[in-house]
Enzyme design. Structure first.
Site, PDB file in Angstrom:
ATOM      1  N   HIS A  24      -1.918  -6.424  -0.555  1.00  0.00           N
ATOM      2  CA  HIS A  24      -2.041  -7.840  -0.182  1.00  0.00           C
ATOM      3  C   HIS A  24      -2.394  -8.749  -1.365  1.00  0.00           C
ATOM      4  O   HIS A  24      -3.409  -9.447  -1.377  1.00  0.00           O
ATOM      5  CB  HIS A  24      -2.917  -8.086   1.052  1.00  0.00           C
ATOM      6  CG  HIS A  24      -4.238  -7.374   1.121  1.00  0.00           C
ATOM      7  ND1 HIS A  24      -5.193  -7.477   0.153  1.00  0.00           N
ATOM      8  CD2 HIS A  24      -4.767  -6.578   2.092  1.00  0.00           C
ATOM      9  CE1 HIS A  24      -6.245  -6.782   0.515  1.00  0.00           C
ATOM     10  NE2 HIS A  24      -6.007  -6.215   1.676  1.00  0.00           N
ATOM     11  N   HIS A  78     -13.464   2.181   9.244  1.00  0.00           N
ATOM     12  CA  HIS A  78     -12.890   0.853   8.958  1.00  0.00           C
ATOM     13  C   HIS A  78     -11.485   0.809   9.562  1.00  0.00           C
ATOM     14  O   HIS A  78     -10.708   1.746   9.395  1.00  0.00           O
ATOM     15  CB  HIS A  78     -12.855   0.671   7.442  1.00  0.00           C
ATOM     16  CG  HIS A  78     -12.248  -0.590   6.957  1.00  0.00           C
ATOM     17  ND1 HIS A  78     -12.316  -1.773   7.644  1.00  0.00           N
ATOM     18  CD2 HIS A  78     -11.572  -0.862   5.798  1.00  0.00           C
ATOM     19  CE1 HIS A  78     -11.703  -2.722   6.933  1.00  0.00           C
ATOM     20  NE2 HIS A  78     -11.234  -2.188   5.825  1.00  0.00           N
ATOM     21  N   GLU A  80      -8.941  -1.394   9.052  1.00  0.00           N
ATOM     22  CA  GLU A  80      -7.788  -1.899   8.297  1.00  0.00           C
ATOM     23  C   GLU A  80      -6.719  -0.799   8.246  1.00  0.00           C
ATOM     24  O   GLU A  80      -7.020   0.395   8.113  1.00  0.00           O
ATOM     25  CB  GLU A  80      -8.192  -2.346   6.884  1.00  0.00           C
ATOM     26  CG  GLU A  80      -7.091  -3.164   6.238  1.00  0.00           C
ATOM     27  CD  GLU A  80      -7.536  -3.968   5.013  1.00  0.00           C
ATOM     28  OE1 GLU A  80      -8.666  -3.789   4.527  1.00  0.00           O
ATOM     29  OE2 GLU A  80      -6.717  -4.795   4.553  1.00  0.00           O
ATOM     30  N   ASP A  82      -4.591   0.474   6.332  1.00  0.00           N
ATOM     31  CA  ASP A  82      -4.408   1.506   5.304  1.00  0.00           C
ATOM     32  C   ASP A  82      -5.197   2.761   5.680  1.00  0.00           C
ATOM     33  O   ASP A  82      -4.901   3.852   5.187  1.00  0.00           O
ATOM     34  CB  ASP A  82      -4.789   0.999   3.906  1.00  0.00           C
ATOM     35  CG  ASP A  82      -6.159   0.358   3.831  1.00  0.00           C
ATOM     36  OD1 ASP A  82      -6.623  -0.197   4.834  1.00  0.00           O
ATOM     37  OD2 ASP A  82      -6.772   0.406   2.738  1.00  0.00           O
ATOM     38  N   HIS A 144     -15.496  -4.185   3.744  1.00  0.00           N
ATOM     39  CA  HIS A 144     -15.238  -5.603   3.591  1.00  0.00           C
ATOM     40  C   HIS A 144     -14.664  -6.282   4.837  1.00  0.00           C
ATOM     41  O   HIS A 144     -14.167  -7.426   4.750  1.00  0.00           O
ATOM     42  CB  HIS A 144     -14.308  -5.843   2.404  1.00  0.00           C
ATOM     43  CG  HIS A 144     -12.891  -5.437   2.607  1.00  0.00           C
ATOM     44  ND1 HIS A 144     -11.871  -6.349   2.581  1.00  0.00           N
ATOM     45  CD2 HIS A 144     -12.336  -4.257   2.898  1.00  0.00           C
ATOM     46  CE1 HIS A 144     -10.743  -5.738   2.797  1.00  0.00           C
ATOM     47  NE2 HIS A 144     -10.990  -4.470   2.999  1.00  0.00           N
ATOM     48  N   ASP A 163     -14.253   1.822   1.995  1.00  0.00           N
ATOM     49  CA  ASP A 163     -13.734   1.070   0.848  1.00  0.00           C
ATOM     50  C   ASP A 163     -14.726   0.958  -0.320  1.00  0.00           C
ATOM     51  O   ASP A 163     -14.309   0.875  -1.484  1.00  0.00           O
ATOM     52  CB  ASP A 163     -13.352  -0.354   1.286  1.00  0.00           C
ATOM     53  CG  ASP A 163     -11.997  -0.417   1.990  1.00  0.00           C
ATOM     54  OD1 ASP A 163     -11.185   0.502   1.809  1.00  0.00           O
ATOM     55  OD2 ASP A 163     -11.766  -1.387   2.719  1.00  0.00           O
ATOM     56  N   TYR A 191     -11.068  -2.906  -8.609  1.00  0.00           N
ATOM     57  CA  TYR A 191     -11.131  -2.895  -7.142  1.00  0.00           C
ATOM     58  C   TYR A 191     -12.224  -3.856  -6.652  1.00  0.00           C
ATOM     59  O   TYR A 191     -12.003  -4.665  -5.747  1.00  0.00           O
ATOM     60  CB  TYR A 191     -11.418  -1.469  -6.667  1.00  0.00           C
ATOM     61  CG  TYR A 191     -11.350  -1.298  -5.182  1.00  0.00           C
ATOM     62  CD1 TYR A 191     -10.172  -0.904  -4.561  1.00  0.00           C
ATOM     63  CD2 TYR A 191     -12.461  -1.520  -4.379  1.00  0.00           C
ATOM     64  CE1 TYR A 191     -10.104  -0.752  -3.191  1.00  0.00           C
ATOM     65  CE2 TYR A 191     -12.404  -1.374  -3.014  1.00  0.00           C
ATOM     66  CZ  TYR A 191     -11.223  -0.988  -2.429  1.00  0.00           C
ATOM     67  OH  TYR A 191     -11.160  -0.843  -1.058  1.00  0.00           O
ATOM     68  N   HIS A 222     -10.600   5.335  -1.114  1.00  0.00           N
ATOM     69  CA  HIS A 222      -9.515   5.153  -2.091  1.00  0.00           C
ATOM     70  C   HIS A 222      -9.929   5.764  -3.427  1.00  0.00           C
ATOM     71  O   HIS A 222     -11.084   5.615  -3.851  1.00  0.00           O
ATOM     72  CB  HIS A 222      -9.234   3.667  -2.346  1.00  0.00           C
ATOM     73  CG  HIS A 222      -8.762   2.908  -1.157  1.00  0.00           C
ATOM     74  ND1 HIS A 222      -7.516   3.081  -0.608  1.00  0.00           N
ATOM     75  CD2 HIS A 222      -9.360   1.932  -0.417  1.00  0.00           C
ATOM     76  CE1 HIS A 222      -7.372   2.249   0.426  1.00  0.00           C
ATOM     77  NE2 HIS A 222      -8.476   1.553   0.562  1.00  0.00           N
TER      78      HIS A 222
HETATM   79 FE1  FEO Z   1     -10.245  -2.586   3.759  1.00  0.00          FE
HETATM   80 FE2  FEO Z   1      -8.941   0.220   2.293  1.00  0.00          FE
HETATM   81  O1  FEO Z   1      -9.067  -1.141   3.570  1.00  0.00           O
END
Ligand code: FEO
Length: 395
Positions: A24, A78, A80, A82, A144, A163, A191, A222
């Site tokens: 994004h 989380h 999100e 991903d 986040h 994250d 990051y 990640h």
């Molecule tokens: Fe906030 Fe890795 O997604």
């Protein structure tokens, strides 16, 4: 597709996204990973998942250890996508699995996937026994997303913070020391600058909540895993520093675009002055640097100088894109300076200065706005301005 062991019966089973180039708006030239972890206890428990298109990779790694139908719990730290993108497929395979998530996590999962799965909602301090091991939860709202939480296993001293402490990098290395600490820390900084920077206050609250925990391993969602005590200390200290918006007093970044070279001449005169005053300077032309790389320089820099010529009674669109990104990320406690050139009107540099003021930065020097092309005397004044600006480094 092998799992990688972190501790006895705890494995990395995630996916590597070698081709990801944009997250994004944040350029990810080295790709990323989505880290999922499997705990092979009495209740087989999966912590976090992967993006939807890597679900087969996740299943292949899990299948080396157990039939995925045996999964009893899925911790969604989380929502999100991903991380949760593979959840519908996993729930088809293990429909009786309990999804353990935060209150916001449950709401967000229902909104995303419209399924009536079995949820167990947890909050900070809650614990769940999965056999020999316990899972303990710490809500980490806005680090986040509102749903974010961290999961901690006290028996193994492993933290799964999703994250937080992550990096976008695809690599065969699963651990920071395998990748190389310089690269791991550089990617963690990039990051933080692009994802976490606006959330300093929330990060500090999370760090306070994590302080009592004894941690052998930080297993983020990640990039590489931190498992060496010195690394863990360093990455936590770095997060604390970044969250407090602490910067290097002798470091500057000059961000600019130029139409016919005049604003660039001013940028380079500023660099000369700052360097003469002992400040290290990074030059970031918006024609050659992506805004997501530039904000990593901003993360470290006490001085941020932004220049634009005037076009159509404002700044160049490239400068506008950078300033929009910067406004969203809200770095604090910087010393700023706006500069530029103009033919008539001269609103471009003024608009830059307005945005730096809106960020609440210290702007001790008047903006530099030079008509058409600077002459040697004007460039000498620019250098003098930069030298004076440098004296504010320790204020
Ligand atoms: Fe906030 Fe890795 O997604």
């Amino acid at each position: 597709m092998q799992p990688i062991q972190l501790k006895p019966e705890i494995y990395w089973v995630g996916g590597i996204d070698w081709d990801l180039r944009n997250f994004h708006g944040y350029l990810t030239p080295k790709g990323s990973t989505y880290n999922a972890y499997l705990i092979m206890d009495e209740q087989t428990t999966l912590i976090d998942l992967v993006k939807h298109y890597l679900v087969d990779e996740l299943l292949a790694r899990i299948s080396v250890l157990t039939d995925p139908r045996n999964i009893k719990n899925i911790v969604v730290n989380h929502v999100e996508m991903d991380h949760s993108g593979a959840l519908p497929k996993l729930m088809e395979i293990a429909p009786e699995a309990t999804i353990i998530t935060s209150p916001h996590g449950e709401k967000a999962l229902r909104r995303h996937y419209k399924k009536d799965w079995k949820f167990k909602v947890v909050k900070t301090g809650d614990t769940i026994k999965i056999g020999k091991r316990t899972l303990q939860f710490v809500l980490t709202p806005m680090v986040h997303w509102p749903d974010s939480m961290a999961t901690y296993c006290p028996e193994e001293r492993v933290l799964f913070p999703n994250d937080a402490f992550g990096q976008h990098i695809a690599s065969p290395a699963r651990f920071a020391e395998e990748l190389g600490l310089d690269i791991a820390f550089a990617e963690a900084a990039r990051y933080y600058a692009n994802i976490v920077l606006p959330l300093g206050e929330q990060v500090l609250k999370v760090l306070t909540a994590l302080k009592p925990l004894a941690i052998d391993i930080i297993a983020p969602s990640h990039g590489v895993i931190w498992r060496n005590p010195a690394e863990i200390k360093l990455i936590i200290a770095a997060y604390e520093k970044w969250a407090k918006h602490e910067t290097e007093p002798n470091r500057a970044v000059i961000v600019y675009d130029t139409m016919w070279g005049a604003t660039e001449q001013i940028a380079y005169a500023l660099r000369e002055g700052l360097e003469d005053a002992g400040i290290e300077v990074s030059m970031c032309s918006l024609q050659t640097n992506h805004i997501s790389s530039i904000v990593t320089e901003v993360l470290f820099s006490r001085f941020v100088l932004v220049g634009s010529p005037t076009i159509n009674n404002s700044f160049l669109p490239t400068v506008g894109a950078f300033l929009t990104y910067l406004k969203g990320l809200r770095p604090k406690h910087r010393i700023g300076l706006a500069f530029g050139s103009y033919g008539w009107g001269g609103q471009g540099a003024k608009d830059v200065e307005t945005i730096l003021q809106e960020l609440g930065w210290n702007l001790p020097e008047k903006l530099i706005n030079i008509n058409y092309v600077p002459d040697p005397a004007e460039l000498a004044q620019v250098r003098e301005t930069a030298i004076r600006l440098a004296t504010h480094a320790r204020q």
